[in-house]
Scaffold this active site. Structure first.
Site, mmCIF file in Angstrom:
data_model
loop_
_atom_site.group_PDB
_atom_site.id
_atom_site.type_symbol
_atom_site.label_atom_id
_atom_site.label_comp_id
_atom_site.label_asym_id
_atom_site.label_seq_id
_atom_site.Cartn_x
_atom_site.Cartn_y
_atom_site.Cartn_z
ATOM 1 N N HIS A 1 33.819 37.547 -7.521
ATOM 2 C CA HIS A 1 33.230 36.539 -8.405
ATOM 3 C C HIS A 1 32.264 35.621 -7.658
ATOM 4 O O HIS A 1 31.500 34.868 -8.273
ATOM 5 C CB HIS A 1 34.338 35.712 -9.060
ATOM 6 C CG HIS A 1 33.984 35.178 -10.415
ATOM 7 N ND1 HIS A 1 32.718 35.273 -10.953
ATOM 8 C CD2 HIS A 1 34.729 34.541 -11.361
ATOM 9 C CE1 HIS A 1 32.701 34.724 -12.149
ATOM 10 N NE2 HIS A 1 33.908 34.262 -12.420
ATOM 11 N N ASP B 1 28.856 37.564 -11.694
ATOM 12 C CA ASP B 1 29.293 36.686 -12.779
ATOM 13 C C ASP B 1 30.114 37.462 -13.803
ATOM 14 O O ASP B 1 30.027 38.691 -13.897
ATOM 15 C CB ASP B 1 28.090 36.048 -13.478
ATOM 16 C CG ASP B 1 27.359 35.060 -12.586
ATOM 17 O OD1 ASP B 1 28.022 34.473 -11.699
ATOM 18 O OD2 ASP B 1 26.144 34.885 -12.751
#
Length: 444
Positions: A415, A419
């Site tokens: 992450h 995204d």
């Protein structure tokens, strides 16, 4: 004259190996190129062939012991029958000289007397290693490599080995006192690893006497230790998150049913599911390039090539051979390569370079019956796709409840780079390609 058996070069980052097993015993006859000993490294298991035909006269490094690259494993001497192995290894590093001067218990096995003229012909200039006095020992191969990386000389490190030999652990003990700017390469990596704080391992809970007597303690293999370390490093480094979706496998299963026999007849390999997933993954990676990228310090490295790792379970542990330039491969080439990887992985025949350089990984827990899982990233990659078992489930199609062969998909991603929107879009692209395989042909 004896022929030495030494540890071959195992790759740039590998400096030592553990002897997994010897296929022959001391005194056994061996043939040239015959597999003689199995070595386990951090990344791969390799077999060392016999460098010559003869009799295995000595085993220097026993099963379970560690030896440096270039280190002496044993020796082969001329002969074709069972001979009595040497009782102890001579202290001299020149094994050929030890063989020439050793006296056996059997008079018929003693070495013949050599004429002075023949001795003169055998004379040679001493190597740098032989110029060392009898009171000194040269650094071990692993220590010598680290000394060079750390810009150190042997006298700078106090050796703890036999006759003051500098060992790998002696150099490692010296490294923490040095600034990182003065070392490089493997020594720098080891220094950083040593300086990284490690929480102490919690003490093991005491067991009842009855339970302790029924336990068996087995040392982890080098491969298992590496798997454990890399998986934990991936969890500690990446901001790992997993997103899920499901896919209707009806179209792919019908396609396999219609063309399975023709495909196998033409290409000589079975038409499996993995080929479709790799094709779909490459297509999605092209559309969402961040999943194919990696973080390097403060930079993002976008990779315009597609090397897909395919996780393969073996008795020794999980290995991930890599399909290089998978975007340029046909479905038949992918299936052929996967079948070959699987066979050689289970036999321990994969080469080190075949398991390096992947940009994305696919793991199929469905072959073991897994319904759902959260795969762990294969660092430094930013994404891994998890496949699972196919099972008939009730779904709604055109207002009707029908049974369809469904599979859950899982995408674990970093992450820090990827995204949530990109991760979900990536997984949806794979779902659409598999539910309508014509999209793969049309490059949609």
């Amino acid at each position: 004259m004896a022929t030495e058996i030494r540890v071959p070069n195992l790759g740039e980052s590998i400096v030592e190996a553990t002897v997994g097993q010897w296929f022959k015993q001391a005194g056994d006859a061996v043939s040239a190129a015959e597999p003689l000993v199995e070595l386990e490294t951090d990344k791969v298991t390799v077999e060392v062939p016999a460098p010559a035909s003869g009799v295995l006269s000595e085993i220097v490094v026993k099963t379970g012991e560690t030896v440096a690259v270039g280190g002496l494993l044993g020796a082969i001497r001329e002969g074709d029958g069972k001979v009595k192995p040497a009782k102890a290894r001579p202290a001299s590093s020149d094994l050929a000289m030890a063989e020439a001067t050793a006296v056996t218990d059997e008079p018929s096995l003693r070495a013949p007397q050599v004429a002075p003229a023949e001795v003169k012909e055998l004379e040679r200039e001493p190597s740098p290693r032989e110029e060392i006095s009898m009171d000194e020992m040269p650094p071990s191969p692993a220590a010598r490599k680290l000394l060079a990386e750390a810009n150190l000389a042997p006298p700078d490190v106090k050796g703890s080995g036999r006759r003051g030999q500098v060992l790998k652990q002696d150099v490692l003990a010296k490294l923490p006192a040095m600034p990182e700017s003065s070392v490089g390469g493997a020594a720098e990596d080891l220094l950083k690893r040593k300086r990284k704080a490690k929480p102490p391992a919690p003490p093991r809970t005491p067991l009842a006497p009855d339970d302790a007597s029924r336990e068996e303690r087995v040392r982890m293999t080098r491969l298992r230790q590496t798997i454990a370390r890399r998986l934990k490093e991936a969890q500690d480094t990446a901001a790992m998150l997993t997103t899920f979706n499901d896919v209707d496998m009806s179209a792919v299963m019908q396609l396999r049913k219609d063309y399975r026999e023709a495909f196998e007849k033409k290409h000589g390999v079975k038409l499996g599911f993995m080929g479709f997933f790799i094709k779909a993954a490459v297509q999605a990676l092209k559309d969402i390039p961040t999943v194919n990228a990696e973080i390097d310090g403060e930079d993002i490295v976008y990779k315009n090539y597609y090397h897909i790792g395919v996780a393969v379970g073996t008795e020794r542990g999980l290995v991930v051979p890599v399909l290089r330039n998978a975007d340029r491969m046909s479905l038949a080439e992918i299936e052929t390569a996967i079948a070959d990887f699987g066979t050689r992985a289970r036999a321990g025949k994969l080469a080190l370079d075949e398991m390096q350089g992947g940009t994305f990984t696919i793991s199929n827990g469905g072959i073991y019956g897994s319904l759902l899982s959260t795969p762990i990233l294969n660092a430094p990659q930013s994404g891994i796709l998890g496949m699972h078992r196919i099972e008939e489930r009730a779904v709604v199609r055109d207002g009707q409840i029908v049974a369809r062969p469904m599979m859950y998909l899982a995408l674990s991603y970093d992450h820090r780079l990827v995204d949530g929107k990109e991760a979900v879009t990536f997984l949806v692209h794979i779902k659409e390609s598999l539910e309508d395989p014509k999209r793969l042909v049309l490059d949609l």
